[in-house]
Design a protein around this motif. Structure first.
Motif, PDB file in Angstrom:
ATOM      1  N   TYR A   1      57.630  -7.666 -27.805  1.00  0.00           N
ATOM      2  CA  TYR A   1      56.854  -7.028 -27.104  1.00  0.00           C
ATOM      3  C   TYR A   1      55.783  -8.050 -26.914  1.00  0.00           C
ATOM      4  O   TYR A   1      55.388  -8.785 -28.021  1.00  0.00           O
ATOM      5  CB  TYR A   1      56.148  -5.782 -27.780  1.00  0.00           C
ATOM      6  CG  TYR A   1      54.980  -5.428 -27.444  1.00  0.00           C
ATOM      7  CD1 TYR A   1      54.961  -4.648 -25.809  1.00  0.00           C
ATOM      8  CD2 TYR A   1      53.767  -5.498 -28.035  1.00  0.00           C
ATOM      9  CE1 TYR A   1      54.031  -4.190 -25.447  1.00  0.00           C
ATOM     10  CE2 TYR A   1      52.479  -5.291 -27.247  1.00  0.00           C
ATOM     11  CZ  TYR A   1      52.560  -4.433 -26.060  1.00  0.00           C
ATOM     12  OH  TYR A   1      51.383  -4.145 -25.371  1.00  0.00           O
ATOM     13  N   GLY A   2      55.280  -8.426 -25.744  1.00  0.00           N
ATOM     14  CA  GLY A   2      54.476  -9.046 -25.481  1.00  0.00           C
ATOM     15  C   GLY A   2      54.888 -10.515 -25.237  1.00  0.00           C
ATOM     16  O   GLY A   2      54.080 -11.528 -25.475  1.00  0.00           O
TER      17      GLY A   2
ATOM     18  N   SER B   1      49.378  -6.792 -21.070  1.00  0.00           N
ATOM     19  CA  SER B   1      49.187  -7.244 -22.378  1.00  0.00           C
ATOM     20  C   SER B   1      49.070  -8.761 -22.497  1.00  0.00           C
ATOM     21  O   SER B   1      48.533  -9.090 -23.576  1.00  0.00           O
ATOM     22  CB  SER B   1      50.713  -6.920 -23.026  1.00  0.00           C
ATOM     23  OG  SER B   1      51.676  -7.793 -22.048  1.00  0.00           O
ATOM     24  N   ASP B   2      49.103  -9.455 -21.435  1.00  0.00           N
ATOM     25  CA  ASP B   2      48.901 -10.916 -21.504  1.00  0.00           C
ATOM     26  C   ASP B   2      47.409 -11.194 -21.635  1.00  0.00           C
ATOM     27  O   ASP B   2      47.003 -12.258 -21.968  1.00  0.00           O
ATOM     28  CB  ASP B   2      49.516 -11.829 -20.216  1.00  0.00           C
ATOM     29  CG  ASP B   2      50.963 -11.590 -20.186  1.00  0.00           C
ATOM     30  OD1 ASP B   2      51.485 -11.618 -21.246  1.00  0.00           O
ATOM     31  OD2 ASP B   2      51.442 -11.300 -19.021  1.00  0.00           O
TER      32      ASP B   2
ATOM     33  N   ASP C   1      52.834  -4.177 -21.611  1.00  0.00           N
ATOM     34  CA  ASP C   1      53.574  -5.196 -21.249  1.00  0.00           C
ATOM     35  C   ASP C   1      54.526  -4.896 -19.914  1.00  0.00           C
ATOM     36  O   ASP C   1      54.762  -5.851 -19.291  1.00  0.00           O
ATOM     37  CB  ASP C   1      54.391  -5.978 -22.304  1.00  0.00           C
ATOM     38  CG  ASP C   1      55.702  -4.930 -22.318  1.00  0.00           C
ATOM     39  OD1 ASP C   1      55.536  -3.571 -22.461  1.00  0.00           O
ATOM     40  OD2 ASP C   1      56.795  -5.461 -23.386  1.00  0.00           O
TER      41      ASP C   1
END
Length: 942
Positions: free
Chosen positions: A485-486, A544-545, A937
């Protein structure tokens, strides 16, 4: 020097008798030491010809008869001893000289012609000079129940400014004098003048004699004869009738005034004056007393006054005139239109026969205003409408909570939360070399099977199916990611949120994954700058970034917005309130109603405190709806805190990061907009216009910051920087209004375009565009290289938005430089509102293109806000007042009340704009509720 005494004459006698009576001190009290301006009474048997004055010697003193009144029509000369039939009392003035008596003629003998004058009779072609003057004697009978006024009109064709003709009118309790030519203003002279003598009021009429005399003396110091025409008129329509219009004409040298008396049961009235012409004039309301100030040079000394071109209005209360329950309405035309239009083409008026004087037709009406019960009805109806929004908010909140129409992590069942948590907790980092087969996917979703087998609802099943499908696609397609994730497609390293990464020699949960870990591919340094360069320059950005900073840190930063705004509001609002209340006090003390730009046709006062209470109270919507929005934000913030406390790990992986500091600031700004607008409308004018719009700039800027923050939570301006920029904007608005010349507009256009380009670069490169001395070189190289290769934009979505934004802002800048709108403040506000609207439309379109949906509540709010915004803008452009114009020019746009007989069009704008802003805030608050259960994400950034 001459000592004067008043002597009563009775009968006709010779000059010898005159000298004899003066020798008898018992009957004559003229002494050598008689003080100047003192008066005495004596009887002298004497009849003088009306057309002459003669001198006499009394006790060795020169006695000069200056003026007198003979009640009969018989002309007698000095020395005439013939009898007369009428021996009524005569009055006159005798001057006693200190010089030795002499029978020689005086150096400048003055002859007086006494005329027993009649009203409505024209005395034309009469002449006066240095040695002759004329006394017109008028008499009339006063009545107790009616006010009698006299208007005198004179014309002098050959009078000059150096040798004018003087007119002195004497009454029992007053005196009025004027000259012809009459000079009004600079360079304007009038040879035809009309004046109204001050009448006796009701109380004085009860204690004075009914037979009243008026002495009108005409004289001049000119050696040559000066011609004049004179007419005196008893006014039969001096009193204005209640609720009945009266039309008449008035000119600069012919002012008029009338009296109005409050009826028995009327406490407040509206004085309304209209005219079909644009000639500038002054309307004054004065108390019933003498003298009446009815010239342009002295009208400001008494009562209330306002200039007008086509209309004027005043709200008057009986309590302001307790003595007589009456007032005078004075109408004075100005010699030019400078006070009404702000400029004048000088054209001095010439004597009659050379130029005609401008005559203005005026219609005046005094009618009753609304009662106190209507005040209460309007106030409580307004409060009831806005309190209904509180009730509706509670109902909608209960419906959503009870029916489950909105779901976030906290609203899911335990099985649903476990299913979502397992999607992350049981996933090991997949490396590119790993084979992802169906058995692994089935093992991944095996813990979720019990959710569906236990009889879940269709909605839960759909959610689980969507999650399973998305997770399967994620792991099957992410063949180039070293993490879960991410994760980021880069060799530099991974974030702390990317699942467990084990260096060489460390324990691992999966033997198969440990063999593929390469220590050289992992950067263990917490290099924040490098992370920004990596994450913010990706071609496909997800929330998410840009949500990697700690929640506690961001929460503190965003709380500064409303705390700083509260501090600004206190220090900004207190001086504002003090200033406008001082304006209101000055308005009451001076009576200068040109000081404040009200809609006088619909200005309902609140005692002596607020002159236009309806314009002030109509801002209550901003305050009440701003407080309601803060309450709604507080509830959502409280609910979000509970979710974080219970399910913090899961909440960080789903939906848009929730930060409420900007929402609180928006609600507080809405409240302050209501307060500042109320302060402005206490006395709206050129000096305090910025009070009404300051927080509108703040609201526009905060809304744009909030839209940007939604999907860029880690990238946002600090509170102090944002408010400093807003302060610069407000300062620029003030400068633009005060110094709105061509040079300023050109400078503004250049600055606007440069700032647009700078912000475009900052937004396009996510704040990674450095501002240094090489910025222009880099900008040139980027343009040249991209244009040569016709390369496709790296960030197409942002490119399209910024391209449209640049076109709009360049158009705004060029329009301002070319057209130079008169209202710079409104123009600047339109720039911000236009950019905010453009950003909102772009955001909604990008949501739809990203296959996100709008909830039915958001759609309803959007449609409702569109309707209310359309209605509010319609009423905003009614332009009832304008501080850009002169007071008279602003007053020309005044309109009567349109709602509940209490509110005007601008008040309706206040109501609708407050509702529109509230709905707009709700849109921003609810717009991303549909992605609250979507993986962070997978939420795109735009």
């Amino acid at each position: 020097m001459f000592n004067k005494a008043v002597v009563n004459h009775s009968g006709i006698c010779t000059v010898a008798l005159l000298l004899l009576f003066y020798e008898l001190t018992a009957m004559v009290r003229c002494t050598e030491h008689l003080p100047q301006d003192s008066y005495d009474n004596s009887e002298i048997g004497n009849s003088l010809k009306k057309s002459h004055f003669r001198n006499a010697v009394v006790n060795g003193k020169n006695v000069i008869v200056e003026s007198f009144k003979v009640s009969d029509d018989t002309h007698r000369s000095v020395g005439d001893v013939s009898s007369v039939d009428d021996r009524r009392s005569d009055e006159g003035f005798i001057a006693v000289s200190d010089q030795v008596a002499s029978w020689s003629q005086p150096r400048f003998p003055v002859e007086t012609v006494i005329v027993d004058a009649e009203f409505d009779q024209n005395y034309g072609n009469w002449t006066v000079n240095r040695t002759s003057q004329i006394l017109f004697v008028y008499n009339y009978t006063e009545t107790v129940n009616k006010t009698t006024a006299v208007r005198i009109r004179v014309t002098c064709s050959n009078a000059t400014e150096n040798y004018p003709v003087m007119f002195v009118a004497r009454q029992q309790e007053g005196i009025l004098s004027w000259r012809v030519p009459l000079e009004i203003g600079k360079g304007y002279s009038f040879w035809s003048v009309s004046r109204t003598l001050c009448p006796l009021d009701r109380e004085h009429r009860q204690i004075i004699v009914k037979e009243q005399l008026i002495y009108l003396t005409v004289s001049t110091m000119a050696f040559n004869n000066r011609d004049f025409n004179l007419t005196a008129q008893l006014l039969q329509d001096f009193e204005l009738e209640h609720a009945r219009a009266k039309t008449f004409s008035v000119a600069a040298s012919r002012p008029k005034y009338y009296m109005y008396t409050f009826p028995e049961n009327v406490e407040t009235v509206l004085l309304k004056v209209t005219s079909p012409t644009e000639t500038c004039m002054t309307v004054s309301v004065q108390t019933v007393k003498c003298p009446v100030f009815d010239l342009d040079t002295n009208v400001e000394y008494e009562g209330k006054h306002q200039t007008m071109s086509s209309q004027a209005a005043m709200f008057l209360e009986k309590s302001d005139y307790p003595d007589m329950n009456s007032f005078y309405v004075v109408f004075i035309t100005k010699p030019n239109n400078e006070d009404c239009e702000g400029f004048v083409e000088f054209s001095p008026l010439l004597p009659p026969g050379h130029a005609s004087e401008v005559v203005k037709t005026v219609t005046v009406e005094v009618k009753e205003t609304i009662s106190d019960s209507q005040y209460d009805k309007a106030v409580f109806a307004t409060l009831a409408v806005f309190l209904c929004f509180y009730l509706i908010a509670v109902v909608i909140g209960c419906v959503f909570a009870g029916c489950g129409l909105r779901k976030d992590i906290g609203d899911l069942t335990e099985e649903e939360r476990e299913a979502k948590q397992l999607l992350f907790s049981n996933i090991s980092p997949l490396l590119p070399e790993q084979n992802v087969n169906s058995d692994y996917i089935q093992a991944l979703h095996r813990p979720l099977a019990g959710v569906l087998d236990s009889g879940t609802s269709e909605e839960q099943a759909a959610i689980l199916a969507q999650v399973s499908e998305s997770e399967e696609d994620n792991f099957l397609n992410r063949t180039d990611s070293p993490g879960g994730y991410g994760a980021i497609p880069t060799n530099r390293g991974a974030s702390k949120e990317l699942g467990p990464v084990h260096p060489r020699g460390a324990a691992s949960n999966s033997d198969s994954s440990e063999a593929y870990v390469n220590e050289n591919d992992i950067d263990f340094l917490t290099d924040a700058d490098s992370e920004k360069e990596v994450f913010r320059t990706k071609t496909a950005l997800f929330v998410s970034d840009l949500a990697r900073k700690k929640r506690s840190k961001l929460s503190k930063l965003y709380k500064l917005y409303h705390w700083n705004l509260g501090t600004i509001a206190i220090f900004y609002g207190l001086p504002v309130a003090q200033l406008v209340l001082t304006y209101q006090k000055i308005l009451r003390q001076t009576g200068n109603q040109d000081l404040c730009y009200y809609n006088f046709a619909c200005a309902h006062p609140l005692g002596s405190y607020i002159s236009s209470f309806n314009n002030v109270f109509s801002n209550i919507g901003y305050v009440l709806l701003g407080i309601l929005f803060i309450i709604i934000v507080y509830y959502r913030s409280w609910h979000n805190r509970r979710v974080i406390e219970k399910y913090g790990d899961l909440e960080r992986k789903y939906g848009i990061p929730q930060h409420f500091g900007l929402f609180y600031a928006m609600g507080l700004a809405l409240v302050m907009e209501g307060i500042m607008s109320s302060c402005y409308h206490i006395c709206p004018n050129y000096s305090n216009f910025q009070f009404d719009t300051s927080f509108m700039y703040v609201i526009a800027c905060l809304c744009m910051l909030k839209i940007y923050q939604a999907r860029h939570p880690d990238i946002n301006a600090k509170a102090h920087v944002a408010y400093f920029v807003m302060a610069v904007i407000i300062f620029l608005a003030v400068v633009g209004v005060v110094y709105g010349n061509t040079g300023l507009w050109v400078v503004y256009a250049v600055v606007h375009i440069v700032l647009t380009i700078f912000l475009t670069a900052q937004i396009y490169y996510m704040g990674r565009w450095k501002v240094d001395r090489y910025i222009f070189k880099r900008f040139f190289l980027v343009i040249v290289s991209d244009c040569r290769r016709c390369s496709r934009p790296v960030y197409p979505n942002r490119f399209v938005m910024l391209l449209v934004g640049n076109v709009v802002n360049w158009a705004f800048a060029l329009y301002g430089a070319i057209e130079r709108p008169s209202d710079f403040a409104s123009y600047l506000l339109a720039v911000f509102i236009g950019n905010l609207l453009l950003y909102c439309v772009f955001y909604v379109i990008m949501k739809l293109l990203s296959k996100e949906r709008l909830s039915w509540l958001v759609i309803v709010v959007i449609l409702t806000s569109m309707v209310t915004w359309g209605g509010s803008l319609y009423f905003f452009f009614q332009h009832l007042t304008s501080w850009q114009k002169t007071p008279a020019g602003s007053r020309a746009g005044n309109r009567e009340c349109i709602l509940l007989e209490f509110y005007d069009s601008h008040d309706v704008w206040h109501f609708l704009s407050a509702i529109s802003l509230f709905f707009s805030f709700l849109i921003l608050l609810l717009l991303d509720d549909d992605v609250s259960l979507k993986r962070r994400d997978q939420i795109p950034v735009f």
